[in-house]
Design a protein around this motif. Structure first.
Motif, PDB file in Angstrom:
ATOM      1  N   SER A 123      -0.014 102.603  88.419  1.00  0.00           N
ATOM      2  CA  SER A 123      -1.013 101.532  88.514  1.00  0.00           C
ATOM      3  C   SER A 123      -0.371 100.216  88.102  1.00  0.00           C
ATOM      4  CB  SER A 123      -2.201 101.823  87.589  1.00  0.00           C
ATOM      5  OG  SER A 123      -1.770 101.791  86.250  1.00  0.00           O
ATOM      6  N   GLY A 124      -1.079  99.139  88.407  1.00  0.00           N
ATOM      7  CA  GLY A 124      -0.631  97.814  87.977  1.00  0.00           C
ATOM      8  C   GLY A 124      -0.686  97.692  86.458  1.00  0.00           C
ATOM      9  N   LEU A 125      -1.704  98.296  85.875  1.00  0.00           N
ATOM     10  CA  LEU A 125      -1.826  98.288  84.411  1.00  0.00           C
ATOM     11  C   LEU A 125      -0.556  98.847  83.772  1.00  0.00           C
ATOM     12  CD1 LEU A 125      -4.855  99.850  82.476  1.00  0.00           C
ATOM     13  CD2 LEU A 125      -2.521 100.318  81.836  1.00  0.00           C
ATOM     14  N   GLU A 126      -0.144 100.008  84.255  1.00  0.00           N
ATOM     15  CA  GLU A 126       1.056 100.626  83.670  1.00  0.00           C
ATOM     16  C   GLU A 126       2.294  99.758  83.910  1.00  0.00           C
ATOM     17  OE1 GLU A 126       1.512 104.934  84.710  1.00  0.00           O
ATOM     18  OE2 GLU A 126      -0.457 104.574  85.563  1.00  0.00           O
ATOM     19  N   HIS A 150      -5.812  84.779  82.742  1.00  0.00           N
ATOM     20  CA  HIS A 150      -4.970  85.665  83.558  1.00  0.00           C
ATOM     21  C   HIS A 150      -5.233  87.123  83.188  1.00  0.00           C
ATOM     22  CE1 HIS A 150      -1.849  82.525  84.979  1.00  0.00           C
ATOM     23  NE2 HIS A 150      -3.013  81.960  84.735  1.00  0.00           N
ATOM     24  N   TYR A 151      -5.318  87.956  84.222  1.00  0.00           N
ATOM     25  CA  TYR A 151      -5.636  89.385  84.044  1.00  0.00           C
ATOM     26  C   TYR A 151      -4.406  90.216  84.380  1.00  0.00           C
ATOM     27  CZ  TYR A 151      -7.903  93.916  84.793  1.00  0.00           C
ATOM     28  OH  TYR A 151      -8.251  95.237  84.738  1.00  0.00           O
ATOM     29  N   HIS A 152      -4.100  91.147  83.489  1.00  0.00           N
ATOM     30  CA  HIS A 152      -2.922  91.992  83.732  1.00  0.00           C
ATOM     31  C   HIS A 152      -3.248  93.475  83.613  1.00  0.00           C
ATOM     32  CE1 HIS A 152      -0.595  88.322  83.660  1.00  0.00           C
ATOM     33  NE2 HIS A 152      -1.091  88.016  82.480  1.00  0.00           N
ATOM     34  N   LEU A 216       2.731  85.999  83.268  1.00  0.00           N
ATOM     35  CA  LEU A 216       1.698  85.216  83.956  1.00  0.00           C
ATOM     36  C   LEU A 216       1.446  85.729  85.356  1.00  0.00           C
ATOM     37  CD1 LEU A 216       2.757  81.753  85.355  1.00  0.00           C
ATOM     38  CD2 LEU A 216       4.421  83.477  84.722  1.00  0.00           C
ATOM     39  N   GLU A 217       0.253  85.391  85.866  1.00  0.00           N
ATOM     40  CA  GLU A 217      -0.035  85.541  87.285  1.00  0.00           C
ATOM     41  C   GLU A 217       0.405  84.218  87.924  1.00  0.00           C
ATOM     42  OE1 GLU A 217      -3.738  87.488  88.801  1.00  0.00           O
ATOM     43  OE2 GLU A 217      -4.515  86.818  86.893  1.00  0.00           O
ATOM     44  N   PRO A 218       1.421  84.218  88.784  1.00  0.00           N
ATOM     45  CA  PRO A 218       1.879  82.931  89.344  1.00  0.00           C
ATOM     46  C   PRO A 218       0.772  82.202  90.108  1.00  0.00           C
ATOM     47  CG  PRO A 218       3.323  84.755  90.015  1.00  0.00           C
ATOM     48  CD  PRO A 218       2.185  85.356  89.259  1.00  0.00           C
ATOM     49  N   PHE A 247       6.691  87.894  85.936  1.00  0.00           N
ATOM     50  CA  PHE A 247       5.685  87.542  86.940  1.00  0.00           C
ATOM     51  C   PHE A 247       4.869  88.796  87.221  1.00  0.00           C
ATOM     52  CE2 PHE A 247       7.669  83.787  89.539  1.00  0.00           C
ATOM     53  CZ  PHE A 247       7.685  83.013  88.387  1.00  0.00           C
ATOM     54  N   ASP A 248       3.580  88.698  86.969  1.00  0.00           N
ATOM     55  CA  ASP A 248       2.697  89.795  87.361  1.00  0.00           C
ATOM     56  C   ASP A 248       2.279  89.518  88.802  1.00  0.00           C
ATOM     57  OD1 ASP A 248       0.698  91.548  87.882  1.00  0.00           O
ATOM     58  OD2 ASP A 248      -0.438  91.164  86.051  1.00  0.00           O
ATOM     59  N   GLU A 249       2.923  90.244  89.712  1.00  0.00           N
ATOM     60  CA  GLU A 249       2.666  90.043  91.154  1.00  0.00           C
ATOM     61  C   GLU A 249       1.860  91.214  91.722  1.00  0.00           C
ATOM     62  OE1 GLU A 249       4.235  87.548  93.492  1.00  0.00           O
ATOM     63  OE2 GLU A 249       6.206  87.147  92.594  1.00  0.00           O
ATOM     64  N   VAL A 250       1.038  91.821  90.857  1.00  0.00           N
ATOM     65  CA  VAL A 250       0.225  92.944  91.329  1.00  0.00           C
ATOM     66  C   VAL A 250      -0.712  92.483  92.452  1.00  0.00           C
ATOM     67  CG1 VAL A 250      -1.576  94.594  90.638  1.00  0.00           C
ATOM     68  CG2 VAL A 250       0.450  94.275  89.201  1.00  0.00           C
ATOM     69  N   LYS A 251      -1.303  91.293  92.288  1.00  0.00           N
ATOM     70  CA  LYS A 251      -2.155  90.770  93.371  1.00  0.00           C
ATOM     71  C   LYS A 251      -1.324  90.044  94.430  1.00  0.00           C
ATOM     72  CE  LYS A 251      -6.336  89.453  90.767  1.00  0.00           C
ATOM     73  NZ  LYS A 251      -5.832  89.106  89.424  1.00  0.00           N
ATOM     74  N   THR A 252      -0.359  89.258  94.000  1.00  0.00           N
ATOM     75  CA  THR A 252       0.312  88.329  94.913  1.00  0.00           C
ATOM     76  C   THR A 252       1.448  88.978  95.710  1.00  0.00           C
ATOM     77  OG1 THR A 252       1.666  87.639  93.026  1.00  0.00           O
ATOM     78  CG2 THR A 252      -0.215  86.249  93.576  1.00  0.00           C
ATOM     79  N   GLY A 275       2.108  96.269  92.373  1.00  0.00           N
ATOM     80  CA  GLY A 275       1.106  97.337  92.471  1.00  0.00           C
ATOM     81  C   GLY A 275       0.374  97.194  93.791  1.00  0.00           C
ATOM     82  N   LYS A 276      -0.872  97.550  93.808  1.00  0.00           N
ATOM     83  CA  LYS A 276      -1.789  97.384  94.947  1.00  0.00           C
ATOM     84  C   LYS A 276      -1.145  97.664  96.307  1.00  0.00           C
ATOM     85  CE  LYS A 276      -4.892  94.184  92.520  1.00  0.00           C
ATOM     86  NZ  LYS A 276      -6.086  94.924  92.136  1.00  0.00           N
ATOM     87  N   VAL A 277      -0.770  96.608  97.071  1.00  0.00           N
ATOM     88  CA  VAL A 277      -0.265  96.767  98.448  1.00  0.00           C
ATOM     89  C   VAL A 277       0.929  97.723  98.492  1.00  0.00           C
ATOM     90  CG1 VAL A 277       0.897  95.541 100.342  1.00  0.00           C
ATOM     91  CG2 VAL A 277      -1.084  94.510  99.215  1.00  0.00           C
TER      92      VAL A 277
HETATM   93  C1  PLP Z   1      -2.586  90.592  88.350  1.00  0.00           C
HETATM   94  C2  PLP Z   1      -2.981  92.001  88.039  1.00  0.00           C
HETATM   95  N1  PLP Z   1      -2.245  92.708  87.167  1.00  0.00           N
HETATM   96  C3  PLP Z   1      -2.536  93.982  86.869  1.00  0.00           C
HETATM   97  C4  PLP Z   1      -3.624  94.605  87.441  1.00  0.00           C
HETATM   98  C5  PLP Z   1      -3.938  96.025  87.093  1.00  0.00           C
HETATM   99  O1  PLP Z   1      -3.689  96.839  88.212  1.00  0.00           O
HETATM  100  P1  PLP Z   1      -4.422  98.253  88.339  1.00  0.00           P
HETATM  101  O2  PLP Z   1      -5.863  97.957  88.575  1.00  0.00           O
HETATM  102  O3  PLP Z   1      -3.740  98.921  89.492  1.00  0.00           O
HETATM  103  O4  PLP Z   1      -4.189  98.965  87.063  1.00  0.00           O
HETATM  104  C6  PLP Z   1      -4.421  93.907  88.348  1.00  0.00           C
HETATM  105  C7  PLP Z   1      -5.594  94.541  88.967  1.00  0.00           C
HETATM  106  O5  PLP Z   1      -6.432  93.919  89.560  1.00  0.00           O
HETATM  107  C8  PLP Z   1      -4.091  92.580  88.650  1.00  0.00           C
HETATM  108  O6  PLP Z   1      -4.815  91.864  89.513  1.00  0.00           O
END
Ligand code: PLP
Length: 449
Positions: A123-126, A150-152, A216-218, A247-252, A275-277
């Motif tokens: 997951s993105g969290l991990e 910013h959400y991580h 950060l989320e860029p 860089f948290d690029e989970v969304k970007t 993550g995600k995509v």
């Molecule tokens: C920027 C960002 N980082 C981390 C996460 C966490 O990812 P996950 O929901 O896959 O754990 C998200 C989820 O929306 C996110 O948008």
């Protein structure tokens, strides 16, 4: 409450499902951000850009599983990949090394110039958790800095000030985002102001012996851009202070550009969380970055556990997530496909903006690549990144967006109230037309309210 009068009538089965679910599932949802008042819709099926709720209503989907489904629902490329996993490997999980892990790591390495090594998570969290862990081990400092708003993902170290907070002078407030979050995490997480390099410099310098990692989320929330000068200066500042920039690029990732926000800005972080995509619609995360940092996880170096950063996970790098993700990326790389995704997004954004103009509503779309948001602007503020950060706090925006989102649902468009819009390759002309018709009807209704 902002729902339309017809919401409860049109979605009775969803309401009943929620009433039942909440007895056995806290809040009736599998994640707090999935809830909205008066109750969330419950869905039955999906295909391409379409979602169908259990009452039989159809919606063009812009939530796309929080941006993960960049090809849309049930894309043939992904279906075939999942079939191929059985044919090629005969299993959904080896749990131990197999060659596809290297193939996928190499694809990420080619697209993300800053990435020299990769570890997969589920997951993105991990991914952000691991990036922070190795960044702290590398620097040997006990704290991190993250940005207000910013959400991580939902782990303790970053569950601080995930919503934009008011700055007290230069220093944004620290706000715990979970009940009884241990003081340790509040004490070890400094909060920075986005797009304010002087504010960042002040806080980072003041805590220079404590902070090992800056994450950060860029693009804040995936759509509010860092000002180019800001992100360049943040890179310089963190290098000067010996801090690991993540860089948290989970969304970007794969959405702003195939190579993420770092390709767009031409700025190389030390570590990247993805993550995600990346999972083609299946659970995944990844941390990539500088070899000397990631190597701290290589267990072969020492038998002493205190000399190696620990990371593991039963399903890390499982074949379903990796092959679905790999084929998704390959499909996006085929001639014209990513450009077509960008064109569709542009066509949609232009359409929304010209309708807003026709209805004289103070609406703009903000974003880059295949993610954007629809923002009610305070007409006294020009729409610039710096002001967008404040925009997050605007009461007017929240109220009108809430009303707009329920109107859009009524007319067959779903993004989840208050959420940004993600676009997929399956959003064809018909889906865009339905969307623009829905915006037109919704803007007309808003104008009358
Ligand atoms: C920027 C960002 N980082 C981390 C996460 C966490 O990812 P996950 O929901 O896959 O754990 C998200 C989820 O929306 C996110 O948008």
């Amino acid at each position: 409450m902002t729902e339309t009068p017809s919401y409860q009538h049109d979605t009775r089965k969803s309401r009943d499902a929620y009433e039942q679910a909440r007895h056995i599932i806290p809040g009736g949802v599998q994640g707090n951000i999935k809830f909205y008042q008066p109750y969330p819709l419950s869905f039955a099926t999906a295909n391409g850009p379409w979602l169908h709720d259990i009452d039989g209503n159809a919606y063009v989907d812009y939530l796309l599983s929080f941006g993960a489904l960049i090809l849309g629902h049930g894309h043939p490329v992904v279906r075939t990949a999942v079939q191929d996993v059985w044919n090629i490997y005969g299993t959904s999980s080896f749990g131990v090394p197999y060659p596809l892990e290297q193939t996928m790591a190499a694809v990420i390495q080619r697209l993300y110039e800053s990435v020299k090594q990769v570890r997969f998570t589920n997951s993105g969290l991990e991914a952000t958790l691991l990036a922070i862990r190795i960044g702290m081990a590398y620097t040997g400092r006990p704290s991190i800095a993250k940005f207000s708003g910013h959400y991580h993902g939902g782990h303790e170290q970053v569950l601080v000030s995930t919503k934009a907070t008011v700055s007290d002078g230069r220093e944004p407030q620290k706000v715990a985002e979970s009940l009884r979050l241990p003081d340790y995490f509040i004490d070890h997480t400094e909060i920075l102001p986005f797009n304010d390099i002087e504010g960042c410099s002040h806080i980072l310098r003041k805590n220079k012996d404590k902070i090992g990692v800056v994450i950060l989320e860029p693009f804040q929330n995936g759509y509010i851009p860092a000002e180019r000068e800001f992100i360049l200066q943040l890179r310089e500042l963190t290098t000067e202070l010996g801090m690991v920039l993540v860089f948290d690029e989970v969304k970007t990732g794969f959405r702003i550009r195939l190579g993420g926000a770092q390709e767009f800005y031409g700025v190389l972080p030390d570590l990247t969380a993805l993550g995600k995509v990346l999972g083609g619609g299946f659970p995944i995360g990844a941390v990539g970055g500088k070899k000397e940092i990631l190597e701290l996880m290589a267990p072969g170096h020492s038998d002493n556990p205190q000399e190696v950063v620990f990371h593991s996970g039963t399903f890390n790098g499982n074949p379903i997530s990796l092959l679905a993700g790999l084929r998704t990326i390959e499909h996006l790389q085929e001639a014209g496909n990513f450009e077509s995704l960008l064109n569709t997004t542009k066509q949609l954004r232009d359409g929304i903006e010209s309708l807003a103009k026709a209805y004289q509503l103070p609406v703009q779309t903000v974003g880059e690549g295949a993610i954007f948001n629809v923002v009610f602007t305070d007409s006294s503020l020009p729409v610039q990144p710096r002001n967008m950060v404040k925009q997050e706090l605007s009461q007017q925006h929240r109220q009108l967006r809430g009303q707009l989102d329920f109107l859009l649902m009524r007319h067959g468009v779903f993004s989840k109230p208050y959420n940004r819009f993600s676009v997929s390759l399956s959003h064809d002309d018909a889906a865009i037309q339905v969307t623009l018709d829905a915006f037109e009807k919704s803007f007309a209704a808003l104008k009358k309210m």
